[in-house]
Design a protein around this motif. Structure first.
Motif, mmCIF file in Angstrom:
data_model
loop_
_atom_site.group_PDB
_atom_site.id
_atom_site.type_symbol
_atom_site.label_atom_id
_atom_site.label_comp_id
_atom_site.label_asym_id
_atom_site.label_seq_id
_atom_site.Cartn_x
_atom_site.Cartn_y
_atom_site.Cartn_z
ATOM 1 N N LEU A 103 -16.113 -42.545 36.032
ATOM 2 C CA LEU A 103 -14.748 -42.030 36.116
ATOM 3 C C LEU A 103 -14.440 -41.043 35.003
ATOM 4 N N ASN A 104 -15.461 -40.661 34.254
ATOM 5 C CA ASN A 104 -15.278 -39.763 33.122
ATOM 6 C C ASN A 104 -15.605 -38.327 33.530
ATOM 7 N N LYS A 105 -14.722 -37.415 33.211
ATOM 8 C CA LYS A 105 -14.898 -36.017 33.606
ATOM 9 C C LYS A 105 -16.181 -35.411 33.045
ATOM 10 N N ASP A 106 -16.632 -35.918 31.913
ATOM 11 C CA ASP A 106 -17.873 -35.415 31.329
ATOM 12 C C ASP A 106 -19.049 -35.626 32.286
ATOM 13 N N ILE A 107 -19.099 -36.807 32.908
ATOM 14 C CA ILE A 107 -20.166 -37.100 33.868
ATOM 15 C C ILE A 107 -19.981 -36.266 35.132
ATOM 16 N N GLU A 108 -18.741 -36.098 35.547
ATOM 17 C CA GLU A 108 -18.458 -35.253 36.705
ATOM 18 C C GLU A 108 -18.998 -33.841 36.489
ATOM 19 N N SER A 109 -18.813 -33.328 35.293
ATOM 20 C CA SER A 109 -19.283 -31.973 34.975
ATOM 21 C C SER A 109 -20.805 -31.902 34.944
ATOM 22 N N ARG A 110 -21.453 -32.976 34.489
ATOM 23 C CA ARG A 110 -22.910 -32.956 34.339
ATOM 24 C C ARG A 110 -23.649 -33.336 35.614
ATOM 25 N N TRP A 111 -23.034 -34.169 36.444
ATOM 26 C CA TRP A 111 -23.718 -34.664 37.640
ATOM 27 C C TRP A 111 -23.354 -33.907 38.909
ATOM 28 N N LEU A 112 -22.112 -33.500 39.035
ATOM 29 C CA LEU A 112 -21.669 -32.873 40.289
ATOM 30 C C LEU A 112 -21.474 -31.378 40.158
ATOM 31 N N LEU A 113 -20.813 -30.940 39.107
ATOM 32 C CA LEU A 113 -20.448 -29.530 38.988
ATOM 33 C C LEU A 113 -21.405 -28.738 38.096
ATOM 34 N N ASN A 114 -22.458 -29.374 37.650
ATOM 35 C CA ASN A 114 -23.467 -28.678 36.860
ATOM 36 C C ASN A 114 -24.316 -27.792 37.776
ATOM 37 N N ASP A 115 -24.475 -26.527 37.413
ATOM 38 C CA ASP A 115 -25.160 -25.567 38.284
ATOM 39 C C ASP A 115 -26.586 -26.005 38.608
ATOM 40 N N THR A 116 -27.352 -26.358 37.582
ATOM 41 C CA THR A 116 -28.751 -26.741 37.791
ATOM 42 C C THR A 116 -28.854 -27.989 38.650
ATOM 43 N N GLN A 117 -28.026 -28.981 38.328
ATOM 44 C CA GLN A 117 -28.056 -30.240 39.075
ATOM 45 C C GLN A 117 -27.697 -30.014 40.537
ATOM 46 N N LEU A 118 -26.677 -29.206 40.785
ATOM 47 C CA LEU A 118 -26.230 -28.967 42.155
ATOM 48 C C LEU A 118 -27.291 -28.228 42.969
ATOM 49 N N LYS A 119 -27.926 -27.249 42.378
ATOM 50 C CA LYS A 119 -28.972 -26.514 43.093
ATOM 51 C C LYS A 119 -30.111 -27.450 43.486
ATOM 52 N N GLN A 120 -30.489 -28.346 42.567
ATOM 53 C CA GLN A 120 -31.544 -29.304 42.869
ATOM 54 C C GLN A 120 -31.128 -30.250 43.987
ATOM 55 N N ARG A 121 -29.906 -30.744 43.930
ATOM 56 C CA ARG A 121 -29.439 -31.715 44.922
ATOM 57 C C ARG A 121 -29.302 -31.090 46.315
ATOM 58 N N LEU A 122 -28.853 -29.843 46.364
ATOM 59 C CA LEU A 122 -28.649 -29.211 47.665
ATOM 60 C C LEU A 122 -29.964 -28.990 48.408
ATOM 61 N N ARG A 123 -31.076 -28.955 47.694
ATOM 62 C CA ARG A 123 -32.371 -28.867 48.377
ATOM 63 C C ARG A 123 -32.578 -30.068 49.292
ATOM 64 N N LEU A 124 -32.023 -31.191 48.887
ATOM 65 C CA LEU A 124 -32.217 -32.435 49.619
ATOM 66 C C LEU A 124 -31.014 -32.806 50.475
ATOM 67 N N TYR A 125 -29.827 -32.547 49.973
ATOM 68 C CA TYR A 125 -28.609 -33.043 50.621
ATOM 69 C C TYR A 125 -27.932 -32.041 51.557
ATOM 70 N N PHE A 126 -28.421 -30.809 51.609
ATOM 71 C CA PHE A 126 -27.739 -29.804 52.430
ATOM 72 C C PHE A 126 -27.592 -30.241 53.894
ATOM 73 N N PRO A 127 -28.608 -30.858 54.502
ATOM 74 C CA PRO A 127 -28.450 -31.271 55.909
ATOM 75 C C PRO A 127 -27.394 -32.354 56.123
ATOM 76 N N LEU A 128 -26.914 -32.991 55.053
ATOM 77 C CA LEU A 128 -25.893 -34.026 55.188
ATOM 78 C C LEU A 128 -24.479 -33.473 55.116
ATOM 79 N N LEU A 129 -24.344 -32.203 54.750
ATOM 80 C CA LEU A 129 -23.013 -31.625 54.572
ATOM 81 C C LEU A 129 -22.351 -31.339 55.912
#
Length: 299
Positions: A103-129
């Protein structure tokens, strides 16, 4: 000049056509693999981040399946939940990891809105969107969503390595506890208690709760065991829970008494700790309702 412009337009259309074909192909591949299709005797699913991934040994929890993954924000748990529900009619309970860092915005920034993290995740999760998810990313991370449409070219390679890429229990053998205890003492002496609530994570936890209500599935929040030095440092979690999520049952195992030999660091269990916790969680005999939550108490 006109001929050049026409060629550019044709090239753009070809690129869009290729991306469309890739998107459709990946969704077909995803539906063929069915990574979230579970055995018919499984009626409980565990979702969340690494706290849950390394704590819930689903070989002990025989009617449960652990599909949590490291650094999974509630956004990704929501994506998985939609697919899990659509492919499994027997699911009646979802256990979702719930700790202060979620529930901490710091984790939100690092896990969800982080550019590198998001690019990596979308390789796998894009078909679920779906459309709603695409609009969310378009609003918050437009450029990364655009890049993600290209990154999904990696999807077949990712899933060929095994469906566990989407999550699952693993034994954790690291031993960083001594170093983290030392770091914790330094931070405590600096009185570093910064906490800003993560509005997006709260929003997606609400979406998870709403989807479970619609599908008549029980949602239960679970705080997995923490090292004893953190037992009295969870006020932000409890205050946020009392303000936003009192309608969701909360199983709090965070103060479960475990030896140092059960932890790899302050917040993650090793194999030994996971076995002890999973057996206690399977029985659920020592939960006592206290302060709006079900707290683990040794009788």
């Amino acid at each position: 000049m006109k001929q050049f412009v026409n060629k550019i337009l044709i090239l753009k259309l070809l690129v869009l056509l290729v991306l469309f074909v890739v998107s459709v192909g990946n969704r077909v591949l995803f539906d063929y693999i069915k990574p979230f299709k579970l055995a018919c005797n499984v009626n409980e699913v565990i979702l969340g981040d690494s706290h849950a991934k390394f704590a819930f040994n689903d070989s002990i929890l025989v009617h449960s399946k652990n599909l949590s993954n490291s650094a999974d924000s509630y956004f990704y748990s929501y994506l998985k939940l939609k697919k899990i529900i659509s492919e499994n009619n027997c699911i009646d309970t979802i256990f979702l990891s719930f700790s202060e860092h979620n529930l901490n915005k710091d984790i939100e920034s690092r896990w969800l809105l982080n550019d590198t993290q998001l690019k990596q995740r979308l390789r796998l999760y894009f078909p679920l969107l779906d459309g709603e998810d695409l609009l969310f990313l378009l609003k918050h991370k437009t450029i990364d969503l655009f890049i993600g449409t290209f990154n999904q070219l990696y999807f077949p390679m990712y899933v060929s390595r095994g469906t566990k890429k989407f999550g699952g229990y693993e034994d954790l053998y690291l031993d960083n506890l001594a170093q983290e205890l030392e770091n914790f003492k330094k931070q405590e002496s600096n009185n570093d208690t910064s906490f800003i609530k993560a509005d997006i994570e709260i929003e997606y936890l609400r979406k998870i709760a709403k989807l479970c209500r619609i599908k008549k599935i029980s949602l239960i929040l679970v705080n997995t065991p923490l090292h004893k030095v953190l037992h009295n440092h969870q006020d932000n979690l409890y205050q946020t829970y009392n303000k936003y999520f009192l309608d969701i049952p909360f199983f709090d195992y965070s103060t479960m008494s475990l030896d140092d030999s059960c932890f790899t660091d302050l917040v993650h269990l090793n194999k030994k700790g996971a076995i002890i916790f999973s057996n206690a969680f399977r029985n659920k005999d020592d939960l006592e309702f206290k302060d709006n939550r079900y707290v683990y108490m040794i009788k």
